[in-house]
Design a protein around this motif. Structure first.
Motif, PDB file in Angstrom:
ATOM      1  N   LEU A   1       0.999   6.797  -6.868  1.00 34.25           N
ATOM      2  CA  LEU A   1      -0.047   7.798  -7.086  1.00 34.25           C
ATOM      3  C   LEU A   1       0.502   9.218  -6.979  1.00 34.25           C
ATOM      4  CD1 LEU A   1      -3.124   6.278  -5.215  1.00 34.25           C
ATOM      5  CD2 LEU A   1      -2.895   6.688  -7.658  1.00 34.25           C
ATOM      6  N   LYS A   2       1.420   9.443  -6.041  1.00 31.23           N
ATOM      7  CA  LYS A   2       2.034  10.770  -5.917  1.00 31.23           C
ATOM      8  C   LYS A   2       2.830  11.123  -7.167  1.00 31.23           C
ATOM      9  CE  LYS A   2       2.382  11.130  -0.901  1.00 31.23           C
ATOM     10  NZ  LYS A   2       3.294  11.197   0.253  1.00 31.23           N
TER      11      LYS A   2
ATOM     12  N   ASP B   1       1.972   1.737  -3.537  1.00 33.88           N
ATOM     13  CA  ASP B   1       0.858   2.279  -4.327  1.00 33.88           C
ATOM     14  C   ASP B   1       0.704   3.777  -4.086  1.00 33.88           C
ATOM     15  OD1 ASP B   1       0.293  -0.178  -5.424  1.00 33.88           O
ATOM     16  OD2 ASP B   1      -1.432  -0.599  -4.095  1.00 33.88           O
ATOM     17  N   LEU B   2       0.849   4.213  -2.853  1.00 30.19           N
ATOM     18  CA  LEU B   2       0.731   5.631  -2.526  1.00 30.19           C
ATOM     19  C   LEU B   2       1.846   6.433  -3.205  1.00 30.19           C
ATOM     20  CD1 LEU B   2      -0.846   7.708  -0.824  1.00 30.19           C
ATOM     21  CD2 LEU B   2       0.822   7.294   0.992  1.00 30.19           C
ATOM     22  N   LYS B   3       3.061   5.907  -3.205  1.00 26.45           N
ATOM     23  CA  LYS B   3       4.167   6.591  -3.876  1.00 26.45           C
ATOM     24  C   LYS B   3       3.910   6.703  -5.376  1.00 26.45           C
ATOM     25  CE  LYS B   3       7.748   5.228  -0.599  1.00 26.45           C
ATOM     26  NZ  LYS B   3       8.937   4.371  -0.384  1.00 26.45           N
TER      27      LYS B   3
ATOM     28  N   LYS C   1       0.834  -1.205   0.000  1.00 29.97           N
ATOM     29  CA  LYS C   1       0.000   0.000   0.000  1.00 29.97           C
ATOM     30  C   LYS C   1       0.868   1.253   0.000  1.00 29.97           C
ATOM     31  CE  LYS C   1      -4.108  -2.049   1.822  1.00 29.97           C
ATOM     32  NZ  LYS C   1      -5.325  -1.744   1.191  1.00 29.97           N
ATOM     33  N   ASP C   2       1.999   1.229   0.695  1.00 25.56           N
ATOM     34  CA  ASP C   2       2.917   2.369   0.664  1.00 25.56           C
ATOM     35  C   ASP C   2       3.458   2.586  -0.754  1.00 25.56           C
ATOM     36  OD1 ASP C   2       2.624   2.957   3.335  1.00 25.56           O
ATOM     37  OD2 ASP C   2       4.439   1.858   3.962  1.00 25.56           O
TER      38      ASP C   2
END
Length: 186
Positions: free
Chosen positions: A154-155, A150-152, A147-148
């Motif tokens: 998206l950023k 995926d967040l990176k 999930k981390d």
């Protein structure tokens, strides 16, 4: 599911106005039985006194058979009534105390569940560590890392879209000759 049903039933019993009325009438019945018990003790005492007086009147002579049987029968009935009322009082006290204790236990269980509910999130990781399931912990850590990542991603995509938008808005302003409106807001 079963605990929920028991909890609902117990809550109904502890908060129901119908049960409160039943409890009120049980207290009135208890007082009535107490009065009957006191009366039966008084009757036993009177029969004992009557038997003692009849024996004194006759001095050493024997009390006539039918009179003695009548007094002994009254003594038996009054003692029986006294024992029945006494046992009924004792059992009603036990039932009342049991009811109060059950309500207290239910309230304490609700408090414990509320305290565990507020502390559940903080202690969830400790429970997993103590449960001895390293595979479960590793799976959860891998899921968090995924999930981390995926967040990176998206950023990064957001930054690239922002850059592309800026480039397009500059090209548009050059082509049309209009000033770029949102440049100062950035």
């Amino acid at each position: 599911m079963c605990e929920l049903t028991v909890s609902l039933i117990c809550r109904f019993i502890s908060e129901s106005p119908v049960i409160a009325k039943i409890q009120y009438w049980m207290k009135i019945t208890f007082v009535f039985i107490l009065i009957l018990f006191i009366d039966s003790v008084n009757r036993v005492w009177r029969v004992q006194v009557e038997l003692a007086m009849a024996t004194e009147k006759q001095n050493n002579a024997a009390v006539m058979g039918h009179e003695r049987l009548e007094v002994q029968a009254r003594k038996f009935y009054s003692q029986r009534n006294m024992y029945l009322c006494g046992f009924t009082l004792f059992l009603s006290l036990i039932l009342n105390r049991t009811y109060v204790m059950i309500l207290e236990v239910m309230r304490l269980e609700d408090r414990v569940k509320a305290y565990e509910g507020t502390r559940k999130d903080a202690k969830e990781s400790e429970k997993l560590a103590m449960s001895g399931k390293p595979g479960e912990i590793a799976r959860l850590r891998a899921e968090v890392e995924h999930k981390d990542q995926d967040l990176k991603n998206l950023k990064k995509q957001s930054e690239q879209l922002h850059k592309a938008w800026d480039e397009l808005s500059e090209k548009y302003s050059k082509a049309t000759g209009l000033p770029a409106g949102d440049k100062k807001a950035d």
